[in-house]
Write a protein that holds these residues in place. Structure first.
Motif, short mmCIF file in Angstrom:
data_model
loop_
_atom_site.label_atom_id
_atom_site.label_comp_id
_atom_site.label_asym_id
_atom_site.label_seq_id
_atom_site.Cartn_x
_atom_site.Cartn_y
_atom_site.Cartn_z
N MET A 164 21.42 19.24 24.96
CA MET A 164 21.42 17.79 25.08
C MET A 164 22.72 17.20 24.55
O MET A 164 23.03 16.03 24.77
CB MET A 164 20.24 17.22 24.28
N MET A 165 23.49 18.05 23.88
CA MET A 165 24.74 17.61 23.25
C MET A 165 25.93 18.20 24.01
O MET A 165 26.05 19.42 24.14
CB MET A 165 24.77 18.08 21.79
N PRO A 166 26.83 17.38 24.52
CA PRO A 166 28.01 17.93 25.21
C PRO A 166 29.00 18.52 24.21
O PRO A 166 29.09 18.08 23.07
CB PRO A 166 28.59 16.71 25.92
N PHE A 167 29.72 19.53 24.65
CA PHE A 167 30.77 20.12 23.82
C PHE A 167 31.78 20.82 24.71
O PHE A 167 31.48 21.20 25.85
CB PHE A 167 30.19 21.09 22.77
N ASP A 168 32.96 20.99 24.20
CA ASP A 168 34.06 21.64 24.92
C ASP A 168 34.91 22.33 23.87
O ASP A 168 35.68 21.69 23.16
CB ASP A 168 34.87 20.60 25.69
N VAL A 169 34.74 23.65 23.72
CA VAL A 169 35.39 24.37 22.63
C VAL A 169 36.07 25.63 23.14
O VAL A 169 35.69 26.19 24.17
CB VAL A 169 34.37 24.77 21.53
N VAL A 170 37.08 26.05 22.41
CA VAL A 170 37.72 27.35 22.62
C VAL A 170 37.47 28.18 21.37
O VAL A 170 37.79 27.76 20.26
CB VAL A 170 39.23 27.21 22.88
N VAL A 171 36.86 29.33 21.54
CA VAL A 171 36.48 30.17 20.41
C VAL A 171 37.69 30.95 19.91
O VAL A 171 38.33 31.66 20.69
CB VAL A 171 35.36 31.14 20.82
N PRO A 172 38.03 30.82 18.62
CA PRO A 172 39.16 31.59 18.08
C PRO A 172 38.88 33.10 18.12
O PRO A 172 37.73 33.52 18.10
CB PRO A 172 39.27 31.09 16.63
N GLU A 173 39.94 33.87 18.15
CA GLU A 173 39.78 35.33 18.11
C GLU A 173 39.05 35.73 16.82
O GLU A 173 39.27 35.16 15.76
CB GLU A 173 41.15 36.02 18.16
#
Length: 234
Positions: A164-173
């Motif tokens: 229900m919550m939007p997100f846009d992330v890049v996962v660190p190594e």
């Protein structure tokens, strides 16, 4: 001429030597206790550990009260895996020690020797993103995407939205983006986006992957976790 003792005389002499040897005393109870504790420590730290599911954040895959076995060796983390991890530093808010007295510190120190950290906060979630992944919620079809690839999350309950919550992330190594299967009731990586670390859990905090639910007996079964989420393209 030297006489050779008869067989019966040699047997009698050997019996006398044996009779002079003191009988072995059984080990005292405290020795058995120490050996048992060492065995428990080895099993808990290096072989496997039992965990209890206290909340409904992984429903329907895991239910409240489920008890499961988590091996601590020979596992490789992949997309879709269910993992148990120490969230003290990430999800737990890095709490102050709960045992500040002298006796408490001794108990805490002994616990750590045997693999029991009284300040540890363990969680169980599913791996959605790994190091380098771009994880987004959601696309036009309301699916979570990993590197532009929509996930077919068949483990979610019917009618459950991926988030229900939007997100846009890049996962660190070296980190993971983790989510519970009960998306409407799971304080997972989404809930810690504003915290230091942005909700990302270091791979080094992973304790292991549960492989067997042994209680309740009515739900005794293997725990399979890698069939529903396709590996994302890098």
């Amino acid at each position: 001429m030297t006489s050779v003792p008869s067989a019966s005389a040699a047997d009698a002499s050997s019996e006398r030597r044996r009779s002079r040897r003191p009988a072995r005393k059984p080990w005292p109870a405290w020795v058995h206790l120490i050996l048992a504790l060492v065995l428990v420590a080895v099993l808990r730290n290096f072989i496997a550990q039992s965990f209890y599911v206290p909340s409904g954040s992984m429903i329907p895959t895991l239910q409240v009260g489920d008890r499961m076995i988590v091996p601590k060796f020979g596992q490789t983390i992949e997309h879709g895996d269910i993992v148990v991890f120490d969230g003290t530093e990430t999800f737990g808010g890095n709490p102050a020690p709960r045992f500040d007295s002298a006796i408490g510190k001794v108990v805490s120190g002994v616990g750590k020797v045997f693999g029991v950290d009284v300040n540890e906060r363990d969680y169980v979630k599913r791996v959605i993103g790994m190091g380098g992944d771009h994880v987004v919620c959601c696309d036009a079809n309301e699916a979570i995407t990993v590197n532009g690839k929509a996930l077919n999350e068949r483990y979610l309950a019917p009618g459950m939205k991926p988030s229900m919550m939007p997100f846009d992330v890049v996962v660190p190594e070296g980190h993971l983006w983790l989510m519970g299967d009960n998306r409407s009731n799971s304080a997972d990586s989404r809930a810690h986006l504003g915290d230091p670390g942005g909700g990302m859990v270091p791979v080094s905090d992973v304790i292991g992957e549960p492989v067997l639910r042994y209680w309740p007996l009515s739900r005794f079964d293997r725990i399979t976790s890698t069939t529903s989420v396709p590996a994302a393209d890098g």
